[in-house]
Every structure is written in C-alpha cells, then in structure tokens.
Design an enzyme around this catalytic site. Structure first.
Site, PDB file in Angstrom:
ATOM      1  N   SER A   1       0.854  -1.201   0.000  1.00 57.74           N
ATOM      2  CA  SER A   1       0.000   0.000   0.000  1.00 57.74           C
ATOM      3  C   SER A   1       0.882   1.239   0.000  1.00 57.74           C
ATOM      4  O   SER A   1       2.109   1.152   0.104  1.00 57.74           O
ATOM      5  CB  SER A   1      -0.897   0.015   1.254  1.00 57.74           C
ATOM      6  OG  SER A   1      -0.089   0.071   2.417  1.00 57.74           O
TER       7      SER A   1
ATOM      8  N   SER B   1      10.710   9.796   8.927  1.00 56.96           N
ATOM      9  CA  SER B   1       9.595  10.749   8.972  1.00 56.96           C
ATOM     10  C   SER B   1      10.092  12.083   9.494  1.00 56.96           C
ATOM     11  O   SER B   1      10.940  12.131  10.395  1.00 56.96           O
ATOM     12  CB  SER B   1       8.522  10.207   9.913  1.00 56.96           C
ATOM     13  OG  SER B   1       7.637  11.255  10.274  1.00 56.96           O
TER      14      SER B   1
ATOM     15  N   TYR C   1       6.576   6.427  17.542  1.00 57.45           N
ATOM     16  CA  TYR C   1       6.830   6.477  16.100  1.00 57.45           C
ATOM     17  C   TYR C   1       7.974   7.451  15.797  1.00 57.45           C
ATOM     18  O   TYR C   1       8.954   7.088  15.141  1.00 57.45           O
ATOM     19  CB  TYR C   1       5.533   6.920  15.410  1.00 57.45           C
ATOM     20  CG  TYR C   1       5.628   7.184  13.940  1.00 57.45           C
ATOM     21  CD1 TYR C   1       5.516   6.146  13.018  1.00 57.45           C
ATOM     22  CD2 TYR C   1       5.794   8.484  13.440  1.00 57.45           C
ATOM     23  CE1 TYR C   1       5.583   6.400  11.650  1.00 57.45           C
ATOM     24  CE2 TYR C   1       5.863   8.742  12.089  1.00 57.45           C
ATOM     25  CZ  TYR C   1       5.747   7.700  11.193  1.00 57.45           C
ATOM     26  OH  TYR C   1       5.818   7.944   9.842  1.00 57.45           O
TER      27      TYR C   1
ATOM     28  N   LYS D   1      11.763   6.735  14.469  1.00 58.02           N
ATOM     29  CA  LYS D   1      12.140   7.328  13.176  1.00 58.02           C
ATOM     30  C   LYS D   1      13.423   8.164  13.356  1.00 58.02           C
ATOM     31  O   LYS D   1      14.254   8.236  12.467  1.00 58.02           O
ATOM     32  CB  LYS D   1      10.992   8.179  12.627  1.00 58.02           C
ATOM     33  CG  LYS D   1       9.775   7.358  12.193  1.00 58.02           C
ATOM     34  CD  LYS D   1      10.059   6.591  10.920  1.00 58.02           C
ATOM     35  CE  LYS D   1       8.890   5.759  10.447  1.00 58.02           C
ATOM     36  NZ  LYS D   1       9.173   4.994   9.231  1.00 58.02           N
TER      37      LYS D   1
ATOM     38  N   THR E   1      -1.939   8.548   2.355  1.00 60.41           N
ATOM     39  CA  THR E   1      -1.802   7.094   2.239  1.00 60.41           C
ATOM     40  C   THR E   1      -2.758   6.421   3.222  1.00 60.41           C
ATOM     41  O   THR E   1      -3.233   7.062   4.166  1.00 60.41           O
ATOM     42  CB  THR E   1      -0.368   6.653   2.593  1.00 60.41           C
ATOM     43  OG1 THR E   1      -0.124   6.993   3.968  1.00 60.41           O
ATOM     44  CG2 THR E   1       0.680   7.293   1.710  1.00 60.41           C
TER      45      THR E   1
HETATM   46  N1  LIG Z   1       2.413   9.071   4.439  1.00 63.65           N
HETATM   47  C1  LIG Z   1       3.155   9.991   5.073  1.00 63.65           C
HETATM   48  O1  LIG Z   1       2.840  11.192   5.087  1.00 63.65           O
HETATM   49  C2  LIG Z   1       4.403   9.585   5.768  1.00 63.65           C
HETATM   50  C3  LIG Z   1       5.123  10.580   6.432  1.00 63.65           C
HETATM   51  C4  LIG Z   1       6.306  10.222   7.063  1.00 63.65           C
HETATM   52  C5  LIG Z   1       6.763   8.920   7.004  1.00 63.65           C
HETATM   53  N2  LIG Z   1       6.025   7.960   6.373  1.00 63.65           N
HETATM   54  C6  LIG Z   1       6.556   6.597   6.362  1.00 63.65           C
HETATM   55  O2  LIG Z   1       6.372   6.049   5.091  1.00 63.65           O
HETATM   56  C7  LIG Z   1       6.309   4.626   5.194  1.00 63.65           C
HETATM   57  C8  LIG Z   1       5.100   4.134   4.427  1.00 63.65           C
HETATM   58  O3  LIG Z   1       3.930   4.590   5.083  1.00 63.65           O
HETATM   59  P1  LIG Z   1       2.580   4.935   4.307  1.00 63.65           P
HETATM   60  O4  LIG Z   1       2.253   6.326   4.647  1.00 63.65           O
HETATM   61  O5  LIG Z   1       2.672   4.530   2.893  1.00 63.65           O
HETATM   62  O6  LIG Z   1       1.515   4.046   5.123  1.00 63.65           O
HETATM   63  P2  LIG Z   1       0.873   2.633   4.774  1.00 63.65           P
HETATM   64  O7  LIG Z   1       0.070   2.713   3.548  1.00 63.65           O
HETATM   65  O8  LIG Z   1       0.189   2.213   6.031  1.00 63.65           O
HETATM   66  O9  LIG Z   1       2.124   1.725   4.489  1.00 63.65           O
HETATM   67  C9  LIG Z   1       2.838   1.098   5.508  1.00 63.65           C
HETATM   68  C10 LIG Z   1       3.076  -0.312   5.056  1.00 63.65           C
HETATM   69  O10 LIG Z   1       3.922  -0.935   6.008  1.00 63.65           O
HETATM   70  C11 LIG Z   1       3.432  -2.224   6.204  1.00 63.65           C
HETATM   71  N3  LIG Z   1       3.862  -2.754   7.485  1.00 63.65           N
HETATM   72  C12 LIG Z   1       3.610  -2.275   8.721  1.00 63.65           C
HETATM   73  N4  LIG Z   1       4.176  -3.061   9.645  1.00 63.65           N
HETATM   74  C13 LIG Z   1       4.800  -4.048   8.965  1.00 63.65           C
HETATM   75  C14 LIG Z   1       5.561  -5.158   9.350  1.00 63.65           C
HETATM   76  N5  LIG Z   1       5.775  -5.419  10.641  1.00 63.65           N
HETATM   77  N6  LIG Z   1       6.044  -5.975   8.400  1.00 63.65           N
HETATM   78  C15 LIG Z   1       5.840  -5.711   7.103  1.00 63.65           C
HETATM   79  N7  LIG Z   1       5.107  -4.686   6.666  1.00 63.65           N
HETATM   80  C16 LIG Z   1       4.595  -3.859   7.589  1.00 63.65           C
HETATM   81  C17 LIG Z   1       1.920  -2.097   6.136  1.00 63.65           C
HETATM   82  O11 LIG Z   1       1.367  -3.356   5.897  1.00 63.65           O
HETATM   83  P3  LIG Z   1      -0.152  -3.707   6.259  1.00 63.65           P
HETATM   84  O12 LIG Z   1      -0.938  -3.210   5.105  1.00 63.65           O
HETATM   85  O13 LIG Z   1      -0.134  -5.182   6.396  1.00 63.65           O
HETATM   86  O14 LIG Z   1      -0.481  -2.986   7.527  1.00 63.65           O
HETATM   87  C18 LIG Z   1       1.774  -1.124   4.990  1.00 63.65           C
HETATM   88  O15 LIG Z   1       1.741  -1.781   3.745  1.00 63.65           O
HETATM   89  C19 LIG Z   1       6.245   4.313   6.681  1.00 63.65           C
HETATM   90  O16 LIG Z   1       7.515   3.928   7.148  1.00 63.65           O
HETATM   91  C20 LIG Z   1       5.842   5.632   7.292  1.00 63.65           C
HETATM   92  O17 LIG Z   1       6.283   5.751   8.610  1.00 63.65           O
HETATM   93  C21 LIG Z   1       4.850   8.266   5.758  1.00 63.65           C
END
Ligand SMILES: NC(=O)c1ccc[n+]([C@@H]2O[C@H](COP(=O)([O-])OP(=O)(O)OC[C@H]3O[C@@H](n4cnc5c(N)ncnc54)[C@H](OP(=O)(O)O)[C@@H]3O)[C@@H](O)[C@H]2O)c1
Length: 319
Positions: free
Chosen positions: A52, A178, A204, A208, A239
């Site tokens: 995702s 992050s 978190y 990070k 997301t």
């Molecule tokens: N979106 C933002 O604005 C933002 C900002 C700062 C940092 N980030 C970072 O970007 C990265 C991606 O986040 P996202 O925003 O795209 O959210 P997301 O759609 O929730 O993606 C996170 C993914 O990590 C997977 N995951 C969580 N725990 C896991 C584990 N133990 N083993 C394997 N997979 C695991 C989730 O799988 P499931 O679907 O199975 O839960 C999900 O597919 C993260 O590290 C997040 O901290 C995002």
C-alpha cells in the site's frame, strides 16, 4: 526554478515544504535529474511494506524504470492485490511477492533466506514498512513494536542480505523515516519505550529519529561491502497509513497532502539516480537535509553509539 535558499526556507517552514506545495515548487527544478526510462532494467529492488501507500508507489515507479521488483509484505492477500495493481500500471513488469513481517525476527530470517535462494543479487533494498502503534505492544521477540519495525527488523534484514547486496556493483539501502523525528532526540537509555506513559506518535517519532541517527553507523558497517545506506523522509502524503493512524491530521491537511507517488519520489530517486549519491545522509525531496533543527535533539552524550550497541546486542550481531 527554486533556489537553494528558497528550498531551505520551505524545509524550515515545514507545512509548505512537506505538502504538495513544496513538492510542486521543487519538482520544477528536477526535470533534467529524473532517472532515465529503462535505467533500472536488470536491477533487483526489494521494498518492504509494498502492499500500500508509499511502498506500492515506489515499487510501481521502479518497475516503470525497468527494475525487477520484489514486494515484501506481511499480508500476502494485500500483497497479491498490490502486485496486480503494479502489473496493471506497468504491463509486462517483473514483480514478485515475498512474505515478511519485519517486526518479527524469525520472519525476517525466513525472508532473507528466501530472497537469498531466489535472487542472483539485490541492488536496492527499501525499508519502507512503518507503523504507529496505538498502545505499547511487544513482538514475539519481546521488543516494542515501533522499535522492531523501524530499527531492529531493517538492521537484521540488511545484515542477512549483505552477501546478496554485495553481489551488486551499486548496492543501495534506503530507509523511509519521517519529518516527525525532528521533534525527538535519541534516547538510548529507554530503547524499548518502557518508561513513562506510552504514546504511539512519540514512539513512532522516536524510532524514526533512531533510523536517522543510526544511518551513518549502518553506512560505516556495510560500506566495506560496497553498500550505500540512505535515509529519507517523504513529507506528508495521503496514504492508508495516514488515514488510519492520523485521521484528524488527514481531515485538516487533506487537500494539501502529497499523493503517494510524490511522497515516494525521493525513494525512487535515491534508488535510481546516477551517479550514486554518497551514503550516510538524510534526504528529502532529492536534497540532503540537516538532521536537526532543534538544538535540544542534538546528541552530545554518545546516546547514538549506546543505542547502536543495544541494537547489535538485541540482534546478536556482535563479532
Ligand atoms: N504518508 C506519510 O505522510 C508519511 C510521512 C512520514 C513517514 N512515512 C513513512 O512512510 C512509510 C510508508 O507509510 P505509508 O504512509 O505509505 O503508510 P501505509 O500505507 O500504512 O504503508 C505502511 C506499510 O507498512 C506495512 N507494514 C507495517 N508493519 C509491517 C511489518 N511489521 N512488516 C511488514 N510490513 C509492515 C503495512 O502493511 P499492512 O498493510 O499489512 O499494515 C503497509 O503496507 C512508513 O515507514 C511511514 O512511517 C509516511
């Protein structure tokens, strides 16, 4: 064209820099710097949490650049759906699915074995999986979940994939951190977040911060194998993770959030750009960024080295 001064100002002002405004302004300077079509042909790329959000977006763009993409997911059903979407976006893409719960050290070991048995080499490893636990949770190994997901799992997976990565002539590891980490310092004396009241947002951000602080030490550990380690933050992107963990933030910021592809842009750029960027640095929107904006977060007590010792001990990686 965004000048360096305007770029830095966007970063310090946070909201304009982290949202789609900053991406849109900076993007105007990048056209000539976009990785060339086909530039990843023949390269093997593994992305954790690729079912995702940013992970799927990065995998899709890397497939579009020609890479053979390995979606590393904990939920195979969600992973299969993502694989179908990537193939739908990039007809003919080479996409493979692997199971790994990165917070579970046995699962990390099994995944590393599977990748090692099935790939000739690994050129890029993206540690994207992320979590904001609503309450303090321990993994099967007895580690706090955010620490295990953001730090312990990625370090172990990289270590175990060292032979596969060192078989590449240009191996790159990218950690997705992050901007929330800017508010936190390294707290090596309580790495498992046992003290005080547990808050998911703080856990978190603390873990990070650990990713950013430990990147130079990871770089040092693996540089001899020809592996460059980068850490980046994506700004704020719309997301499933943001919708689920920060619904209020999403409601307020919704119209300004980047799309997942823009959030993943620097992951793709760090994976693909030539010449290879130097390892050990923090990046955002294709530029190196300061690790600190607040003096209080600067480590003056050797906490980073103590944390690194804790991580190596927890993973039994001491020589
Ligand atoms: N979106 C933002 O604005 C933002 C900002 C700062 C940092 N980030 C970072 O970007 C990265 C991606 O986040 P996202 O925003 O795209 O959210 P997301 O759609 O929730 O993606 C996170 C993914 O990590 C997977 N995951 C969580 N725990 C896991 C584990 N133990 N083993 C394997 N997979 C695991 C989730 O799988 P499931 O679907 O199975 O839960 C999900 O597919 C993260 O590290 C997040 O901290 C995002």
């Amino acid at each position: 064209m965004v000048t360096r001064a305007v770029d830095a100002l966007l970063d310090r002002a946070v909201v304009p820099g982290y949202t789609k405004i900053g991406y849109w302004l900076r993007r105007r300077s990048w056209a000539a710097d976009d990785p060339a079509p086909g530039s990843m042909t023949g390269r093997h790329v593994a992305v954790t949490g690729a079912g995702s959000g940013l992970g799927e977006a990065a995998a899709t763009r890397l497939a579009r650049l020609g890479a053979t993409v390995h979606l590393v997911v904990r939920n195979l059903d969600k992973g299969r759906d993502a694989l179908v979407r990537v193939r739908g976006e990039v007809p003919g893409a080479e996409v493979h699915l692997h199971r790994c719960d990165v917070s579970d050290l046995a699962s990390v070991r099994a995944c590393a074995e599977e990748l090692t048995a099935s790939l000739p080499r690994l050129d890029v490893l993206v540690h994207n999986a992320g979590v904001m636990p609503p309450e303090r949770t321990e993994t099967a190994d007895g580690h706090e979940l955010a620490l295990a997901t953001h730090v312990l799992g990625p370090v172990l997976l990289t270590e175990l994939l060292r032979p596969l990565l060192s078989a590449s002539d240009d191996a790159r590891v990218v950690l997705v951190s992050s901007g929330g980490m800017y508010a936190q310092k390294v707290q090596a004396d309580d790495p498992e977040l046992l003290e005080g009241k547990y808050g998911g947002t703080a856990a978190y951000a603390r873990t990070k911060r650990m990713q950013v602080a430990l990147t130079p030490l990871m770089q040092e550990r693996w540089a001899g194998d020809g592996i460059a380690v980068h850490v980046m933050h994506p700004g704020w992107a719309d997301t499933p993770g943001v919708t689920e963990s920060l619904p209020g933030f999403r409601t307020v910021m919704g119209p300004l959030l980047r799309d997942a592809e823009s959030g993943a842009d620097t992951v793709v750029w760090l994976a693909a750009t030539q010449p290879p960027p130097g390892g050990g640095q923090l990046w955002h929107d294709r530029a190196p960024r300061p690790e600190h904006y607040l003096p209080v977060t600067v480590d003056r007590t050797g906490a980073t080295e103590r944390l690194w010792d804790y991580v190596l001990d927890a993973l039994s990686l001491r020589p």
